[in-house]
Design an enzyme around this catalytic site. Structure first.
Site, PDB file in Angstrom:
ATOM      1  N   SER A 125       5.012  -4.196  -3.733  1.00 50.56           N
ATOM      2  CA  SER A 125       3.979  -4.307  -2.686  1.00 50.56           C
ATOM      3  C   SER A 125       3.857  -5.706  -2.107  1.00 50.56           C
ATOM      4  O   SER A 125       3.273  -5.874  -1.046  1.00 50.56           O
ATOM      5  CB  SER A 125       2.627  -3.859  -3.237  1.00 50.56           C
ATOM      6  OG  SER A 125       2.166  -4.767  -4.220  1.00 50.56           O
TER       7      SER A 125
ATOM      8  N   HIS B 173      -1.997  -9.342  -4.924  1.00 50.69           N
ATOM      9  CA  HIS B 173      -2.047  -9.163  -3.472  1.00 50.69           C
ATOM     10  C   HIS B 173      -2.618 -10.400  -2.793  1.00 50.69           C
ATOM     11  O   HIS B 173      -3.205 -11.260  -3.453  1.00 50.69           O
ATOM     12  CB  HIS B 173      -2.865  -7.929  -3.098  1.00 50.69           C
ATOM     13  CG  HIS B 173      -2.110  -6.643  -3.285  1.00 50.69           C
ATOM     14  ND1 HIS B 173      -2.690  -5.424  -3.154  1.00 50.69           N
ATOM     15  CD2 HIS B 173      -0.808  -6.400  -3.596  1.00 50.69           C
ATOM     16  CE1 HIS B 173      -1.788  -4.471  -3.376  1.00 50.69           C
ATOM     17  NE2 HIS B 173      -0.639  -5.046  -3.655  1.00 50.69           N
TER      18      HIS B 173
ATOM     19  N   ASP C 295      -6.544  -3.004   0.578  1.00 50.91           N
ATOM     20  CA  ASP C 295      -6.691  -2.481  -0.775  1.00 50.91           C
ATOM     21  C   ASP C 295      -7.975  -1.705  -1.039  1.00 50.91           C
ATOM     22  O   ASP C 295      -8.267  -1.411  -2.197  1.00 50.91           O
ATOM     23  CB  ASP C 295      -6.620  -3.640  -1.784  1.00 50.91           C
ATOM     24  CG  ASP C 295      -5.234  -4.243  -1.866  1.00 50.91           C
ATOM     25  OD1 ASP C 295      -4.289  -3.661  -1.316  1.00 50.91           O
ATOM     26  OD2 ASP C 295      -5.110  -5.304  -2.493  1.00 50.91           O
TER      27      ASP C 295
END
Length: 172
Positions: A49, A90, A115
């Site tokens: 990701s 992230h 998210d």
């Protein structure tokens, strides 16, 4: 080679030596946790990701002390979702407010959406207390050992057995 097993004193020394190595590694981990102010100062990227910034298997080093500046938009952070045990790596894409009351929105570089779907039920943003640390350095692909051990549990047993055998049979 098996003569170490015949001498109980030498066998006990080998076992104690092995215990010393394990306890030293544990102490170093705890010391690094205190210095970085993070329960997990080193994490492994488990998914794609965050590509191209970080690849699956990269080892990340974290820092969780906001002494000079607070978490900023664009910073890569690692956070835990309430009631889930897997840390997520992230990037902060939006920030509302300042200090400990700041609300943060994150997104993976390789993901289409932010998210909010990953957060706990009823949670729209991250708070500062959810963050384990900010990424300050990384080593590419070193974490694949951890991934292999978690995906193939039998490898843990094999590796521990080999390490134990070497510790017992090692000559000094």
């Amino acid at each position: 080679m098996l003569s170490a097993l015949g001498n109980p004193r030498q066998a006990a020394a080998q076992v104690l030596n092995f215990a010393l190595v394990l306890s030293t590694a544990f102490m170093m981990w705890k010391g690094l946790s205190v210095v970085a102010d993070s329960p997990s100062p080193i994490v492994v990227v488990l998914s794609g990701s965050m590509e191209p910034a970080f690849q699956r298997g990269d080892l990340l080093f974290l820092w969780n002390r906001n002494l000079l500046q607070e978490t900023a938009v664009g910073e890569v952070v690692v956070y835990n979702v309430k009631e889930k045990d897997i840390p997520i790596v992230h990037r902060v894409v939006r920030k509302f407010g300042t200090g400990d009351e700041a609300k943060l929105l994150t997104k993976g570089d390789n993901n289409q959406a932010d998210d909010t779907e990953l957060y706990a039920r009823g949670q729209d943003f991250l708070e500062r207390k959810d963050i384990i640390g900010s990424v300050v350095a990384y080593m590419p692909f070193v974490g694949y050992v951890t991934i292999m051990l978690s995906e193939h549990p039998w490898l843990k047993t094999v590796m521990l057995g080999i390490m134990g055998l070497f510790a017992i049979l090692q000559r000094e």
